[in-house]
Design a protein around this motif. Structure first.
Motif, PDB file in Angstrom:
ATOM      1  N   MET A  52      26.730  39.535  42.792  1.00  0.00           N
ATOM      2  CA  MET A  52      26.847  38.164  42.764  1.00  0.00           C
ATOM      3  C   MET A  52      28.515  37.617  42.128  1.00  0.00           C
ATOM      4  O   MET A  52      28.802  38.395  41.063  1.00  0.00           O
ATOM      5  CB  MET A  52      25.987  37.472  41.752  1.00  0.00           C
ATOM      6  N   SER A  53      29.018  36.799  42.733  1.00  0.00           N
ATOM      7  CA  SER A  53      30.303  36.581  42.442  1.00  0.00           C
ATOM      8  C   SER A  53      30.433  35.687  41.150  1.00  0.00           C
ATOM      9  O   SER A  53      29.402  34.815  40.922  1.00  0.00           O
ATOM     10  CB  SER A  53      31.245  35.800  43.661  1.00  0.00           C
TER      11      SER A  53
ATOM     12  N   ALA B 255      38.098  39.840  53.959  1.00  0.00           N
ATOM     13  CA  ALA B 255      36.893  39.190  54.344  1.00  0.00           C
ATOM     14  C   ALA B 255      35.998  38.534  53.193  1.00  0.00           C
ATOM     15  O   ALA B 255      35.129  37.939  53.567  1.00  0.00           O
ATOM     16  CB  ALA B 255      36.192  40.662  54.486  1.00  0.00           C
ATOM     17  N   GLN B 256      36.537  38.463  52.001  1.00  0.00           N
ATOM     18  CA  GLN B 256      35.851  37.834  51.048  1.00  0.00           C
ATOM     19  C   GLN B 256      36.566  36.363  50.928  1.00  0.00           C
ATOM     20  O   GLN B 256      36.221  35.686  50.073  1.00  0.00           O
ATOM     21  CB  GLN B 256      36.152  38.466  49.625  1.00  0.00           C
ATOM     22  N   ALA B 257      37.397  35.966  51.894  1.00  0.00           N
ATOM     23  CA  ALA B 257      37.938  34.623  51.572  1.00  0.00           C
ATOM     24  C   ALA B 257      37.159  33.410  51.644  1.00  0.00           C
ATOM     25  O   ALA B 257      37.690  32.343  50.897  1.00  0.00           O
ATOM     26  CB  ALA B 257      39.218  34.702  52.818  1.00  0.00           C
ATOM     27  N   ASP B 258      36.366  33.400  52.393  1.00  0.00           N
ATOM     28  CA  ASP B 258      35.441  32.291  52.511  1.00  0.00           C
ATOM     29  C   ASP B 258      34.581  32.063  51.008  1.00  0.00           C
ATOM     30  O   ASP B 258      34.691  30.716  50.632  1.00  0.00           O
ATOM     31  CB  ASP B 258      34.471  32.307  53.689  1.00  0.00           C
ATOM     32  N   ALA B 259      34.288  33.307  50.539  1.00  0.00           N
ATOM     33  CA  ALA B 259      33.395  32.966  49.389  1.00  0.00           C
ATOM     34  C   ALA B 259      34.149  32.609  48.037  1.00  0.00           C
ATOM     35  O   ALA B 259      34.153  31.726  47.113  1.00  0.00           O
ATOM     36  CB  ALA B 259      32.640  34.259  48.883  1.00  0.00           C
ATOM     37  N   PHE B 260      35.433  33.308  48.288  1.00  0.00           N
ATOM     38  CA  PHE B 260      36.577  33.217  47.329  1.00  0.00           C
ATOM     39  C   PHE B 260      36.959  31.621  47.289  1.00  0.00           C
ATOM     40  O   PHE B 260      37.122  30.988  46.014  1.00  0.00           O
ATOM     41  CB  PHE B 260      37.783  33.961  47.667  1.00  0.00           C
TER      42      PHE B 260
ATOM     43  N   GLU C 135      35.623  37.605  40.544  1.00  0.00           N
ATOM     44  CA  GLU C 135      35.058  38.823  40.707  1.00  0.00           C
ATOM     45  C   GLU C 135      34.013  38.844  41.686  1.00  0.00           C
ATOM     46  O   GLU C 135      32.988  37.948  41.646  1.00  0.00           O
ATOM     47  CB  GLU C 135      34.495  39.328  39.348  1.00  0.00           C
ATOM     48  N   CYS C 136      34.053  39.533  42.681  1.00  0.00           N
ATOM     49  CA  CYS C 136      32.967  39.656  43.819  1.00  0.00           C
ATOM     50  C   CYS C 136      31.737  40.196  43.086  1.00  0.00           C
ATOM     51  O   CYS C 136      30.439  40.043  43.837  1.00  0.00           O
ATOM     52  CB  CYS C 136      33.538  40.227  45.239  1.00  0.00           C
ATOM     53  N   ALA C 137      31.717  40.995  42.330  1.00  0.00           N
ATOM     54  CA  ALA C 137      30.547  41.717  41.560  1.00  0.00           C
ATOM     55  C   ALA C 137      31.135  41.822  39.955  1.00  0.00           C
ATOM     56  O   ALA C 137      32.326  41.843  39.823  1.00  0.00           O
ATOM     57  CB  ALA C 137      30.283  42.969  42.005  1.00  0.00           C
ATOM     58  N   PRO C 138      30.233  41.873  39.241  1.00  0.00           N
ATOM     59  CA  PRO C 138      30.532  42.093  37.778  1.00  0.00           C
ATOM     60  C   PRO C 138      31.565  43.200  37.583  1.00  0.00           C
ATOM     61  O   PRO C 138      31.436  44.401  37.909  1.00  0.00           O
ATOM     62  CB  PRO C 138      29.273  42.469  36.995  1.00  0.00           C
ATOM     63  N   GLY C 139      32.981  42.763  37.099  1.00  0.00           N
ATOM     64  CA  GLY C 139      34.098  43.813  36.722  1.00  0.00           C
ATOM     65  C   GLY C 139      34.661  43.995  38.184  1.00  0.00           C
ATOM     66  O   GLY C 139      35.702  45.115  37.905  1.00  0.00           O
ATOM     67  N   GLN C 140      34.468  43.458  39.165  1.00  0.00           N
ATOM     68  CA  GLN C 140      35.251  43.992  40.279  1.00  0.00           C
ATOM     69  C   GLN C 140      36.156  42.720  40.814  1.00  0.00           C
ATOM     70  O   GLN C 140      35.689  42.002  41.376  1.00  0.00           O
ATOM     71  CB  GLN C 140      34.182  44.271  41.398  1.00  0.00           C
TER      72      GLN C 140
END
Length: 297
Positions: free
Chosen positions: A1-2, A84-89, A58-63
């Motif tokens: 979870m981001s 690839a994470q642009a939309d969620a970001f 963070e796309c995952a805890p600590g990441q």
């Protein structure tokens, strides 16, 4: 979870630098900034408040996978890696952007590279549209064979800053070149103590009377063999004498000697003198950083 959180300390700055270096390894030179930019942006004036100005994603805890850096003029720099994470970001970050700048009178402008189709599409889907106020050109130069050394006017010379004893003069030439009072002696002294600051890349042009006429600060991303100039300027009475080009030449040769295979610089499209300087040194446009504002409801 981001999750989205505020900047905490220098450990976060190092994580941001590692993310930028990863982006360069994958898609350089089509990256929003360089590793050296982070140090410069953090220390370039006393008004920077990183805990308020920087949001980490963070796309995952600590990441860590992205960040936003807001400025007092309403601008916001964005970086996400991987793309690839642009939309969620964008969905997570843009509410923070609106809240952050909702407290200031300046219009909010977020910046994204022309080559970053994923982020541009995410911005458009959320109601952000390209501005008409110009863009920042990203210019690059492969560091291959040495270029001929430009000729300096009689009495001028190019050298590196002598050290802490010259910090006041170094700060002064920056202020005179940019017409700003933000670069105080204390601010520049702090910058000179930063881990990524390299004295060999802090260059000045000395005038015949011994004063400093122009300056150029270089940065090096050793992992990706990339050198960058940020910033470059010249005091008004010394302009149009080739000092900027001479500083760039010296910096490029030093970067090459330190292992850099390419050099990088930014120029605002609406500043033709700056663009012409870099192009005269061999830089060519490889990307554009484009501003976007939120469409009125």
């Amino acid at each position: 979870m981001s999750r989205l959180r505020s900047y905490r300390d220098v450990a976060d700055l190092e994580a941001m630098a590692q993310l930028v270096a990863q982006a360069w390894a994958e898609r350089g030179p089509h990256v929003e900034c360089t590793v050296g930019d982070l140090t410069w942006r953090l220390l370039r004036n006393a008004q920077v408040r990183p805990q308020e100005d920087i949001a980490l994603w963070e796309c995952a805890p600590g990441q860590l996978a992205g960040f936003a850096w807001a400025y007092s003029n309403g601008d916001v720099d964005l970086l996400v890696q991987p793309l690839a994470q642009a939309d969620a970001f964008a969905r997570d970050l843009l509410p923070w952007v609106r809240a952050r700048h909702g407290r200031t009178p300046q219009p909010t402008t977020v910046w994204a590279l022309e080559s970053n189709g994923s982020l541009l599409a995410a911005l458009r889907s959320l109601g952000w549209r390209r501005t008409t106020g110009g863009c920042y050109l990203h210019l690059a130069l492969p560091l291959q064979a040495p270029a001929p050394r430009p000729e300096l006017p009689v009495g001028y010379r190019v050298r590196q800053v002598r050290g802490p004893e010259e910090v006041a003069a170094r700060a002064l030439v920056h202020r005179r070149g940019f017409g700003t009072e933000r670069m105080t002696t204390e601010v520049y002294a702090r910058l000179m103590e930063a881990p990524r600051y390299q004295p060999a890349l802090d260059l000045v042009a000395e005038a015949p009377d011994g004063s400093l006429a122009a300056c150029a600060l270089g940065w090096l991303d050793e992992a990706n063999a990339v050198g960058e100039f940020e910033p470059v300027t010249c005091a008004p009475e010394h302009r149009r004498r080739g000092l900027g080009r001479a500083l760039l030449h010296e910096g490029l040769e030093r970067m090459r000697g330190m292992g850099a295979r390419q050099a990088f610089v930014y120029a605002f499209e609406g500043n033709p003198a700056s663009v012409a300087l870099y192009q005269s040194a061999g830089f060519t446009v490889v990307d554009r950083n484009i501003g976007h504002t939120l469409e009125s409801p």
